[in-house]
Each structure stands twice: as C-alpha cells, then as structure tokens.
Scaffold this motif. Sequence first.
Motif, PDB file in Angstrom:
ATOM      1  N   SER A 117      -8.194  12.660  -1.872  1.00  0.00           N
ATOM      2  CA  SER A 117      -7.256  12.604  -0.753  1.00  0.00           C
ATOM      3  C   SER A 117      -7.390  11.282  -0.009  1.00  0.00           C
ATOM      4  CB  SER A 117      -7.469  13.781   0.209  1.00  0.00           C
ATOM      5  OG  SER A 117      -8.724  13.687   0.848  1.00  0.00           O
ATOM      6  N   ALA A 118      -8.618  10.739   0.058  1.00  0.00           N
ATOM      7  CA  ALA A 118      -8.817   9.448   0.717  1.00  0.00           C
ATOM      8  C   ALA A 118      -8.188   8.323  -0.103  1.00  0.00           C
ATOM      9  CB  ALA A 118     -10.309   9.184   0.911  1.00  0.00           C
ATOM     10  N   ILE A 119      -8.365   8.391  -1.418  1.00  0.00           N
ATOM     11  CA  ILE A 119      -7.758   7.388  -2.293  1.00  0.00           C
ATOM     12  C   ILE A 119      -6.242   7.417  -2.154  1.00  0.00           C
ATOM     13  CG2 ILE A 119      -7.342   6.770  -4.706  1.00  0.00           C
ATOM     14  CD1 ILE A 119     -10.095   6.032  -3.945  1.00  0.00           C
ATOM     15  N   ARG A 120      -5.664   8.633  -2.178  1.00  0.00           N
ATOM     16  CA  ARG A 120      -4.215   8.766  -2.056  1.00  0.00           C
ATOM     17  C   ARG A 120      -3.730   8.216  -0.719  1.00  0.00           C
ATOM     18  NH1 ARG A 120      -4.811  14.414  -4.172  1.00  0.00           N
ATOM     19  NH2 ARG A 120      -4.105  14.398  -6.332  1.00  0.00           N
ATOM     20  N   GLU A 121      -4.452   8.574   0.336  1.00  0.00           N
ATOM     21  CA  GLU A 121      -4.021   8.161   1.667  1.00  0.00           C
ATOM     22  C   GLU A 121      -3.967   6.639   1.776  1.00  0.00           C
ATOM     23  OE1 GLU A 121      -4.639   9.883   6.147  1.00  0.00           O
ATOM     24  OE2 GLU A 121      -6.184  10.266   4.657  1.00  0.00           O
ATOM     25  N   VAL A 122      -5.005   5.972   1.265  1.00  0.00           N
ATOM     26  CA  VAL A 122      -5.028   4.516   1.288  1.00  0.00           C
ATOM     27  C   VAL A 122      -3.906   3.950   0.421  1.00  0.00           C
ATOM     28  CG1 VAL A 122      -6.352   2.469   0.626  1.00  0.00           C
ATOM     29  CG2 VAL A 122      -7.499   4.362   1.783  1.00  0.00           C
ATOM     30  N   LYS A 123      -3.790   4.459  -0.767  1.00  0.00           N
ATOM     31  CA  LYS A 123      -2.793   3.939  -1.719  1.00  0.00           C
ATOM     32  C   LYS A 123      -1.385   4.018  -1.149  1.00  0.00           C
ATOM     33  CE  LYS A 123      -0.687   5.288  -6.139  1.00  0.00           C
ATOM     34  NZ  LYS A 123      -0.088   4.001  -6.476  1.00  0.00           N
ATOM     35  N   PHE A 124      -1.001   5.208  -0.664  1.00  0.00           N
ATOM     36  CA  PHE A 124       0.384   5.383  -0.239  1.00  0.00           C
ATOM     37  C   PHE A 124       0.676   4.695   1.088  1.00  0.00           C
ATOM     38  CE2 PHE A 124       0.029   9.261  -3.038  1.00  0.00           C
ATOM     39  CZ  PHE A 124       0.707   8.667  -4.088  1.00  0.00           C
ATOM     40  N   LEU A 125      -0.269   4.726   2.016  1.00  0.00           N
ATOM     41  CA  LEU A 125      -0.010   4.066   3.291  1.00  0.00           C
ATOM     42  C   LEU A 125       0.024   2.552   3.149  1.00  0.00           C
ATOM     43  CD1 LEU A 125      -1.975   6.262   5.865  1.00  0.00           C
ATOM     44  CD2 LEU A 125       0.487   6.167   5.456  1.00  0.00           C
ATOM     45  N   GLU A 179       1.506   1.195   0.722  1.00  0.00           N
ATOM     46  CA  GLU A 179       2.834   0.959   0.147  1.00  0.00           C
ATOM     47  C   GLU A 179       3.967   1.237   1.128  1.00  0.00           C
ATOM     48  OE1 GLU A 179       2.908   3.466  -3.261  1.00  0.00           O
ATOM     49  OE2 GLU A 179       1.389   2.342  -4.349  1.00  0.00           O
ATOM     50  N   LEU A 180       3.716   2.088   2.139  1.00  0.00           N
ATOM     51  CA  LEU A 180       4.785   2.544   3.022  1.00  0.00           C
ATOM     52  C   LEU A 180       4.736   1.838   4.377  1.00  0.00           C
ATOM     53  CD1 LEU A 180       4.493   6.371   2.279  1.00  0.00           C
ATOM     54  CD2 LEU A 180       6.305   4.848   1.487  1.00  0.00           C
ATOM     55  N   LYS A 181       5.713   1.014   4.633  1.00  0.00           N
ATOM     56  CA  LYS A 181       5.830   0.344   5.928  1.00  0.00           C
ATOM     57  C   LYS A 181       7.186   0.711   6.520  1.00  0.00           C
ATOM     58  CE  LYS A 181       1.908  -1.857   5.549  1.00  0.00           C
ATOM     59  NZ  LYS A 181       0.752  -1.467   6.367  1.00  0.00           N
ATOM     60  N   HIS A 182       7.180   1.590   7.508  1.00  0.00           N
ATOM     61  CA  HIS A 182       8.431   2.092   8.087  1.00  0.00           C
ATOM     62  C   HIS A 182       8.126   2.573   9.495  1.00  0.00           C
ATOM     63  CE1 HIS A 182      11.884   4.853   8.683  1.00  0.00           C
ATOM     64  NE2 HIS A 182      12.506   4.078   7.818  1.00  0.00           N
ATOM     65  N   GLN A 183       9.083   2.440  10.404  1.00  0.00           N
ATOM     66  CA  GLN A 183       8.824   2.813  11.797  1.00  0.00           C
ATOM     67  C   GLN A 183       8.585   4.307  11.969  1.00  0.00           C
ATOM     68  OE1 GLN A 183      12.062   1.942  14.433  1.00  0.00           O
ATOM     69  NE2 GLN A 183      13.566   3.139  13.288  1.00  0.00           N
ATOM     70  N   ASN A 184       8.964   5.128  10.978  1.00  0.00           N
ATOM     71  CA  ASN A 184       8.746   6.570  11.079  1.00  0.00           C
ATOM     72  C   ASN A 184       7.666   7.077  10.127  1.00  0.00           C
ATOM     73  OD1 ASN A 184      12.181   6.530  11.624  1.00  0.00           O
ATOM     74  ND2 ASN A 184      10.735   7.150  13.189  1.00  0.00           N
ATOM     75  N   GLY A 226      11.990   8.848   8.024  1.00  0.00           N
ATOM     76  CA  GLY A 226      10.675   8.600   7.424  1.00  0.00           C
ATOM     77  C   GLY A 226      10.562   9.210   6.044  1.00  0.00           C
ATOM     78  N   LEU A 227      11.071  10.442   5.893  1.00  0.00           N
ATOM     79  CA  LEU A 227      10.978  11.128   4.611  1.00  0.00           C
ATOM     80  C   LEU A 227      11.859  10.459   3.557  1.00  0.00           C
ATOM     81  CD1 LEU A 227       9.706  13.488   3.102  1.00  0.00           C
ATOM     82  CD2 LEU A 227      11.650  14.903   3.825  1.00  0.00           C
ATOM     83  N   GLU A 228      13.049  10.020   3.963  1.00  0.00           N
ATOM     84  CA  GLU A 228      13.936   9.327   3.020  1.00  0.00           C
ATOM     85  C   GLU A 228      13.243   8.074   2.479  1.00  0.00           C
ATOM     86  OE1 GLU A 228      16.583   6.602   1.279  1.00  0.00           O
ATOM     87  OE2 GLU A 228      15.695   6.195   3.253  1.00  0.00           O
ATOM     88  N   PHE A 229      12.514   7.372   3.342  1.00  0.00           N
ATOM     89  CA  PHE A 229      11.804   6.176   2.896  1.00  0.00           C
ATOM     90  C   PHE A 229      10.708   6.540   1.898  1.00  0.00           C
ATOM     91  CE2 PHE A 229       8.607   2.792   3.406  1.00  0.00           C
ATOM     92  CZ  PHE A 229       9.391   1.697   3.094  1.00  0.00           C
ATOM     93  N   CYS A 230       9.971   7.622   2.177  1.00  0.00           N
ATOM     94  CA  CYS A 230       8.943   8.087   1.229  1.00  0.00           C
ATOM     95  C   CYS A 230       9.575   8.426  -0.119  1.00  0.00           C
ATOM     96  CB  CYS A 230       8.216   9.311   1.787  1.00  0.00           C
ATOM     97  SG  CYS A 230       7.224   9.007   3.260  1.00  0.00           S
ATOM     98  N   HIS A 231      10.644   9.222  -0.089  1.00  0.00           N
ATOM     99  CA  HIS A 231      11.280   9.660  -1.328  1.00  0.00           C
ATOM    100  C   HIS A 231      11.911   8.492  -2.080  1.00  0.00           C
ATOM    101  CE1 HIS A 231      11.659  14.121   0.133  1.00  0.00           C
ATOM    102  NE2 HIS A 231      10.411  13.742  -0.079  1.00  0.00           N
ATOM    103  N   ARG A 232      12.465   7.539  -1.346  1.00  0.00           N
ATOM    104  CA  ARG A 232      13.052   6.364  -1.986  1.00  0.00           C
ATOM    105  C   ARG A 232      11.979   5.567  -2.734  1.00  0.00           C
ATOM    106  NH1 ARG A 232      14.713   1.741   1.650  1.00  0.00           N
ATOM    107  NH2 ARG A 232      15.088   3.451   3.097  1.00  0.00           N
ATOM    108  N   ASN A 233      10.750   5.664  -2.253  1.00  0.00           N
ATOM    109  CA  ASN A 233       9.629   4.993  -2.899  1.00  0.00           C
ATOM    110  C   ASN A 233       8.852   5.925  -3.823  1.00  0.00           C
ATOM    111  OD1 ASN A 233       9.225   2.061  -1.774  1.00  0.00           O
ATOM    112  ND2 ASN A 233       9.961   3.309  -0.065  1.00  0.00           N
TER     113      ASN A 233
END
Length: 369
Positions: free
Chosen positions: A58-66, A68-73, A124-131
């Motif tokens: 879970s720590a690896i995932r959290e670092v990896k995805f965050l 990659e994700l830069k968005h105000q939400n 925020g979710l649309e940005f996650c799903h788009r990525n």
Amino acid sequence: MDAVEKANTERQKRWAKDKKVGEGTYAVVYKGREIATGRKVAIKKIKVGQFKDGLDMSAIREVKFLRELKHQNVIELLDVFSSKTNLNLVLEFLDTDLELVIKDRSLVFLPADIKSWMAMTFRGLEFCHRNFILHRDLKPNNLLIASDGQLKIADFGLARDFADPGYKMTCQVITRWYRPPELLFGCRYYSTAVDIWSVGCIFAELMLRTPYLPGESDMDQLKTIFRALGTPTEEDWPGHTKLPDYVPVGQFPRTPLRELFTAATPDCLNLLSKCLIYEPRRRIGAKEALNHPYFFAHPYPSHPSKLPKPAIKNTLPLEEVDGNVDLSGPGPAVKANPPNKLKRKHSSDDLNGRSIARKLDFTQHTGDR
C-alpha cells in the motif's frame, strides 16, 4: 555516501516534524513544516520494520500513484524520504474531511454546497480514471478539505492501475458501505464503475446526512442495497447470477428514490440513479457525470471558499494511518469490528522494505504494479 543516499539526506533536511497527530499499526502521522518557508505539511511515517516480507505494498502504491497524479482535487505528495528503516511521505496539510463536515450538525448544507462537493469529487476522480488509476476506497473520510475549501481525494493505498482490461483483481476492496454489488458477488474483472458506485453512495450521504447503505456484513450489505434499489433481474444486470460469489439474497421491490430524497431536483435524482445502476457497464462515467445537466442548472455550485466547514482541529491528513481498511464503514453509533477489517496484503514478491528505505531513488517513478 552514494548519490541516492546523499539526495535522500538533503530531502530529509527540508522537513521538520512538529507534532504527532495520529498513530496506527503501520504508520504515524505528524503535523510538520517546511523548514525554509514554514509551510505546514503532513508527514506520514510508514513503519517498514513492521512487515515480515518487506515494505507494505500500500505504501508503494501510494507513492507511485501520487507521484503521477497532479490535480487540484487530488492530495499532493510533496516529497518522499527514508529515515533508518522508515519511509516518510510528505503531503500537503489539509484541515478536515467530508465525513466530519457531514456529521457536524451545526452546519447547514445548501443544494449548491452539495453540488460543489460532488463536482470536485468527480473532477478528481475523472483525472484518476483518465490516467488509468482506480482508487478503490472512496468514502467521505478519504475526501479531504483544504483551508480554501477545495476537496481532494486522498489515501491511495488500495489504488491500482487498470490499463490491462484482462487483469484479475481482488474483490476485497472498498469499505463495505461504499462497495458495489459486483464486488460483493466476487467479481474479479472490473473497471472505473466501482469508484462511481462509491461516489453515488457519498452523494446520497451528503443529502441524507447519514450513510445511505450501512450493511453490517457482506450479506447484509447486499440485502441493504436490494431493499433500497430493488433486487436486480437478468434484464437489469445480465450475467450477475454467474458471478463467483453469487447467492440469492431475496426479492425486494424497487423503492423510488423520490420517496427518500424528497427535496432533490429531478436532475439530482437522475445523476444519483446513474451512479447506482447495477450493470457496471451502464453506470455513468466521471467525465459524463461532469457534463450532466445537474451541474449546469440553478443553483450553481457554491464557490469552494464559501462552503460550510467545521471548526479547525488537528485533523489527520489521512484517516487510516495504519494499513487496514475498516470494512464496517464509518457511521453514527457504529464501532469498527476487528473481524471486519481488511488488511492490505503484501507478499514475498514485494520488495524488501529495508532495502527500499535505504536505496530506492524517489527521483524516478517506482515501477511496481
């Protein structure tokens, strides 16, 4: 000292931990600051030594995805550094979360306020799903709120990518009250629709000021869903009886949403119903939801700075500082049962935690799945 260790030391010197604000089995959260500017931050220290097989995935995932994700939400990961055998995530400091807002009975919500929170969640979710990232644990206390009112999706410990549609995934994700029926029936191949169901449950909770579908067990969760939305037929949801964990739950008639959500507009109920469609492929997507007439009708969404907010406390930047997901769900007068907790699994295939803490170069994205 090699280049990676030197860079890590320099990053560590940028931040100071001021006050512990929460502790769980696997992590401690501190309120901290950037030494040069005094900016407030949250520092989540993950106890690498707690894991027999290395660092919790879970720590690896959290670092990896965050990374990659830069968005105000979406919550911002500002930095990562190791200290001895601990991994430290430096996150923006956020004052409160949507669960505390919902539960604070001194606050009065306007329809425009609910519309604003929903718009930010979908953005925020649309940005996650788009990525190509599934969150897989959306619920009110994972939707954090900044001092300027911006809502941000947090806690990506259960997130994963879904670029390969044929990849088998666990169904033991998403806190029970926000978990869609396909996962409760053991579906192992799924996509963005699981997050949309969770958002529908949050939408309903904002209107009701109490959880919409609070089941006490997985079987009771299905009954709770079917009592509210009716037992699905093959026409409603083709093939659901062939899912791995399918069991007949009983026949319940569908109750019109209007009977419970008496003050909601037709557009509001239409969007809610499209989030809670049984057939996952027919459920609305985040991008489509943002273009729904609900968001373009009066009253328009409140400006984030005008949204109601409880008095600021030392709120944790991440509600679940340990490695567990509370499957009983948050709610009034309901306590979490240890048997209802899902531990985030890590296997012998995971990277060795001590090695990661010493050597992992966080100037690059991690490459795990």
